[in-house]
Structure formats: structure tokens, C-alpha cells
Design a protein around this motif. Structure first.
Motif, short mmCIF file in Angstrom:
data_model
loop_
_atom_site.label_atom_id
_atom_site.label_comp_id
_atom_site.label_asym_id
_atom_site.label_seq_id
_atom_site.Cartn_x
_atom_site.Cartn_y
_atom_site.Cartn_z
N VAL A 69 -3.39 12.16 0.60
CA VAL A 69 -3.70 10.97 -0.21
C VAL A 69 -5.22 10.82 -0.25
CG1 VAL A 69 -3.47 8.46 -0.42
CG2 VAL A 69 -1.54 9.83 0.39
N VAL A 70 -5.81 10.98 -1.45
CA VAL A 70 -7.25 10.87 -1.60
C VAL A 70 -7.67 9.39 -1.62
CG1 VAL A 70 -9.22 11.44 -3.09
CG2 VAL A 70 -7.29 13.02 -2.90
N ARG A 71 -6.87 8.58 -2.32
CA ARG A 71 -7.14 7.13 -2.41
C ARG A 71 -5.79 6.42 -2.47
NH1 ARG A 71 -10.30 4.37 -7.44
NH2 ARG A 71 -8.17 4.45 -8.24
N PRO A 72 -5.55 5.45 -1.58
CA PRO A 72 -4.24 4.78 -1.57
C PRO A 72 -3.97 4.03 -2.88
CG PRO A 72 -5.54 4.22 0.39
CD PRO A 72 -6.46 4.90 -0.57
N ARG A 107 0.83 -1.20 0.00
CA ARG A 107 0.00 0.00 0.00
C ARG A 107 0.87 1.25 0.00
NH1 ARG A 107 -5.67 0.83 2.56
NH2 ARG A 107 -5.58 2.69 3.85
#
Lengths: 160, 160
Positions: free
Chosen positions: A136-139, A104
């Protein structure tokens, strides 16, 4: 193929030549048949390998789902502890992805890296160095050849 | 192969035969080479197919994990709504498994079926017919050839 009737009995040399032709024809036809069988087996194998891999992969996620079920089973009792349980399930899923080779990427403050990040906007940031990841908006998961997707991020710009 | 020098110029018939032998040898050698290449490709393909399928399968679970992340992001605000969100994520995971061909089996009250259920105990049950599933301890997924695992259940017995 029509058979030609010889107008005289074959000489020993001719017989050897005919035998050689028959042998080569036989070898050629066998090799063609082997190739055909190999291709069919290849198609069957690819489908089998795919199905096996699919089942194996799905099976890996069942413990994650089981723990989600368990966390929800006690939902009425204590919402706070449910949330703790769900957080543990999320971490379990992240660990599984890492074990499968897809680490991730969700760290803020690191320099923007086009190999790991996809910028969807900028944000003037006090304290953060311009060109670093502000949020971080989406990992993202994985990198290089084994990247499932880059992290979606907001990039820090110098404050106005 | 040593070349034989003919002691006289070849007749038209002999020339045709030699051409036929050369043609067959060529066809045979080509077929053998194709077979060899097909086998090598087969080995390479199996590994590629496996890796592709693995990545495709993992990618399917990312939306589930994303929604788990989103549910937890608002955890501090309202625990009850978090639990609703997590329940939706669980249902999303169950739908994904069903779409992949592994339907969930978690129904109580149905007759015990050794193809779908694994009994880990019995429980005397008022109201429930003996031999039916009194309680599902852990859901099962898929059936027949495509079963990931049977449901773990307690079976109802006649009340004492």
C-alpha cells in the motif's frame, strides 16, 4: 393595469364574479410571495448549514492537533517517546476518520478490489498470490458512496 | 367543484371573465404546488449540503494525515529528523486551520484579551507586565463569530 369604468352599475352576479377574481388574484400573489420567501430562506439556510457543518468538522480535529503539540513539547527530552506519542496521534486521527464514516484501507495481502484500490504499478512477488495487494503506497479512506479516495497500491504478479 | 350549466349561451364579456377566473385558478394552484416542491427540496438539500460539506472538510485533513504517516515511516532511521517532519506536519495543520478562517492564537507577552483568552490561573512573573499572557497552556483558534475556542492561558501578576 388601467381600470375600466363600467357604463352601468354592476348586477349581483357580476359583483360575485369580481369578488371571486379579486380573491383568486390575492391567493395567487400570496403564494408567489411565499415561494419567493421560501427560496431566499433556502439560500440563507444552505449557507448557514454549510458554515455550521464546517465549524463542527474542524472542531473534531483540534484534539488531534493538541496532542501533536503536546508530543512536540517534549521533543528535546526523548526522541523515542516523541515518536511513540506521534504514532498515538496518527491512530487518533485514523479513529476519528473511522468514526466519521471513513474507515482506513491499508491492508496488504488482500485481493485487489477496484472499488477500494487504485493500482499504480505491479511488483513480482515471491510468496504473494498474483492479483493481491503487494504494497500500500498511500492508504484509502471510506468506500462506495462515502469514499474519500481509494488506496494507492502495487499489485503482486507471479515472480519471473 | 360542481359545474353550473348556464341557462343561456354566455355573452363575450362573460366568456372573458370565465377565462380570467380559470387562468387565475391555474396560476394560484401552480404557485402552491411550486411552494410545496420547494419546501420538500429544501429538506433534502439541507441533508445533502451537510454531507457534502462534511466530506469536503474531512478531505482537507488527509494531506496532514498522509504526512504524519510518511514521517512515521522513517521513524526507525533517525528520530531527530522524524521530529522535524512532525513539526512540519503540525505547521501544516495550523496553516490549514488559518486558511479555513480559524487563525491560531498562541502568543505569550500580549495583553490579556477576554475575547481571545481564557485565564486558568495567574503566575508571578519577573519582567512580564502584570495583566499580560505569561504562558499559553493550550492555543486558541479563530475569533469573534468564528471562534472555535479561546486560548487557555496563565496571566502574569506583579512579582511578590
Amino acid at each position: 393595469m388601467t381600470e375600466q369604468i363600467p357604463d352601468r352599475p354592476p348586477e349581483p352576479d357580476e359583483r360575485a364574479t369580481e369578488a371571486r377574481i379579486a380573491e383568486l388574484e390575492d391567493k395567487w400573489l400570496r403564494a408567489v410571495a411565499d415561494l419567493d420567501n421560501a427560496r431566499k430562506r433556502m439560500d440563507r439556510d444552505a449557507e448557514r448549514v454549510r458554515a455550521e457543518e464546517r465549524a463542527r468538522s474542524v472542531r473534531e480535529w483540534l484534539p488531534v492537533l493538541d496532542n501533536l503539540d503536546l508530543a512536540l513539547r517534549h521533543a528535546d527530552a526523548d526522541p523515542k517517546s516523541v515518536i511513540e506519542g506521534v504514532r498515538a496521534v496518527r491512530d487518533q486521527a485514523v479513529s476519528l476518520l473511522e468514526r466519521l464514516g471513513y474507515a482506513r484501507h491499508d491492508e496488504a495481502g488482500v485481493p485487489f478490489d477496484p472499488g477500494l484500490h487504485e493500482a499504480v504499478g505491479t511488483v513480482p512477488a515471491q510468496g504473494a498470490a498474483p492479483g493481491t495487494v503487494a504494497e500500500v503506497v498511500r492508504p484509502g479512506y471510506g468506500e462506495g458512496d462515502r469514499q474519500l479516495r481509494p488506496a494507492t497500491v502495487l499489485v503482486a504478479t507471479a515472480p519471473e
